[in-house]
Write an enzyme that holds these catalytic residues in place. Sequence first.
Site, PDB file in Angstrom:
ATOM      1  CG  HIS A 155      67.080  56.895  30.789  1.00  0.00           C
ATOM      2  ND1 HIS A 155      67.503  57.851  29.886  1.00  0.00           N
ATOM      3  CD2 HIS A 155      68.194  56.479  31.424  1.00  0.00           C
ATOM      4  CE1 HIS A 155      68.815  58.016  29.985  1.00  0.00           C
ATOM      5  NE2 HIS A 155      69.260  57.185  30.923  1.00  0.00           N
TER       6      HIS A 155
ATOM      7  CG  MET B  15      75.794  51.136  31.608  1.00  0.00           C
ATOM      8  SD  MET B  15      76.130  51.361  33.359  1.00  0.00           S
ATOM      9  CE  MET B  15      74.782  52.443  33.836  1.00  0.00           C
TER      10      MET B  15
ATOM     11  CG  MET C  79      76.518  55.544  29.739  1.00  0.00           C
ATOM     12  SD  MET C  79      75.743  55.359  31.346  1.00  0.00           S
ATOM     13  CE  MET C  79      74.179  54.662  30.837  1.00  0.00           C
TER      14      MET C  79
ATOM     15  CG  MET D 242      76.312  62.025  32.132  1.00  0.00           C
ATOM     16  SD  MET D 242      74.926  60.867  32.130  1.00  0.00           S
ATOM     17  CE  MET D 242      75.004  60.152  33.775  1.00  0.00           C
TER      18      MET D 242
ATOM     19  CG  ASP E  30      70.920  59.900  33.359  1.00  0.00           C
ATOM     20  OD1 ASP E  30      70.498  59.484  34.456  1.00  0.00           O
ATOM     21  OD2 ASP E  30      71.307  59.152  32.447  1.00  0.00           O
TER      22      ASP E  30
HETATM   23  C1  DX5 Z   1      73.816  56.148  35.290  1.00  0.00           C
HETATM   24  C2  DX5 Z   1      72.620  56.169  34.394  1.00  0.00           C
HETATM   25  C3  DX5 Z   1      71.392  56.738  34.979  1.00  0.00           C
HETATM   26  C4  DX5 Z   1      70.918  56.068  36.234  1.00  0.00           C
HETATM   27  C5  DX5 Z   1      70.408  57.159  37.110  1.00  0.00           C
HETATM   28  O1  DX5 Z   1      74.989  56.271  34.568  1.00  0.00           O
HETATM   29  O2  DX5 Z   1      72.877  56.878  33.197  1.00  0.00           O
HETATM   30  O3  DX5 Z   1      70.338  56.776  34.018  1.00  0.00           O
HETATM   31  O4  DX5 Z   1      69.899  55.126  36.058  1.00  0.00           O
HETATM   32  O5  DX5 Z   1      70.066  56.619  38.325  1.00  0.00           O
HETATM   33  P1  DX5 Z   1      69.594  57.503  39.551  1.00  0.00           P
HETATM   34  O6  DX5 Z   1      68.353  58.206  39.110  1.00  0.00           O
HETATM   35  O7  DX5 Z   1      69.403  56.511  40.617  1.00  0.00           O
HETATM   36  O8  DX5 Z   1      70.719  58.471  39.831  1.00  0.00           O
HETATM   37 ZN    ZN Z   2      71.155  57.137  31.858  1.00  0.00          ZN
END
Ligand code: DX5
Ligand code: ZN
Length: 226
Positions: free
Chosen positions: A35, A39, A70, A139, A177
Amino acid sequence: MTVPPPIVAPSILAADFSRLAEEVRAVEDAADWLHVDVMDNHFVPNLTIGLPVVQSLRAATKLPFDVHLMITDPKRWAPGYADAGAYNVTFHAEACDDPVALARDLRAAGAKAGLAIDRDTPIEPYLDLLPSFDTLLVMTIKAGFGGQRFLPQLLDKVRTARRHVDAGHLELRIEVDGGIAADTIEQAAAAGADAFVAGTAVYGADDPAEAVRRLRGLAERAAAGA
Ligand code: DX5
Ligand code: ZN
């Protein structure tokens, strides 16, 4: 309806960015997808990596890339990730006026297409769009940062999506996620998720590969009992 074997996708957001290739290789034999959180400091107030890093990383591993954009204006940028060899490219519903058209572009570029739904966005308006997608990313935190606390109430969206996917016999992965770890993955799997992103729970562990395997085992067990 049988749910396919769960996918575990370690998020490199929680890895050491100065040793990315090494960090990816640490999960190479255990993970299903990698993954990659992109961002842009506009869609979310955080900035990570972009296309050049993804291109370089593509040569460093055989793992399929699950790119999570994102960013604002995904229409402009998302196809570039498909061209770079991403397996799945997910963009946010909140950032796109015509998600179905962009999904079509991504598929035409050879990638699977994913639709992401952030914390404050209801799922219902998007259910009818799902036949155009290969993955739905729900999410379980507010997008933007790793290491946040899992929000169990967001699993209602997973349950709604799972009912819709099963009723329509859609071939679609439902991915969660945010805050996915040993103490949360079972409830997400029981709600109907079949792909699991984990950043901190994998890269914060002493043995990231072992952490991936453990998470998959928990998800499998919960799905079997669901
Ligand atoms: C945050 C990301 C996630 C992040 C999750 O916006 O999209 O993919 O890496 O991290 P954890 O697993 O630490 O919550
Ligand atoms: Zn993510």
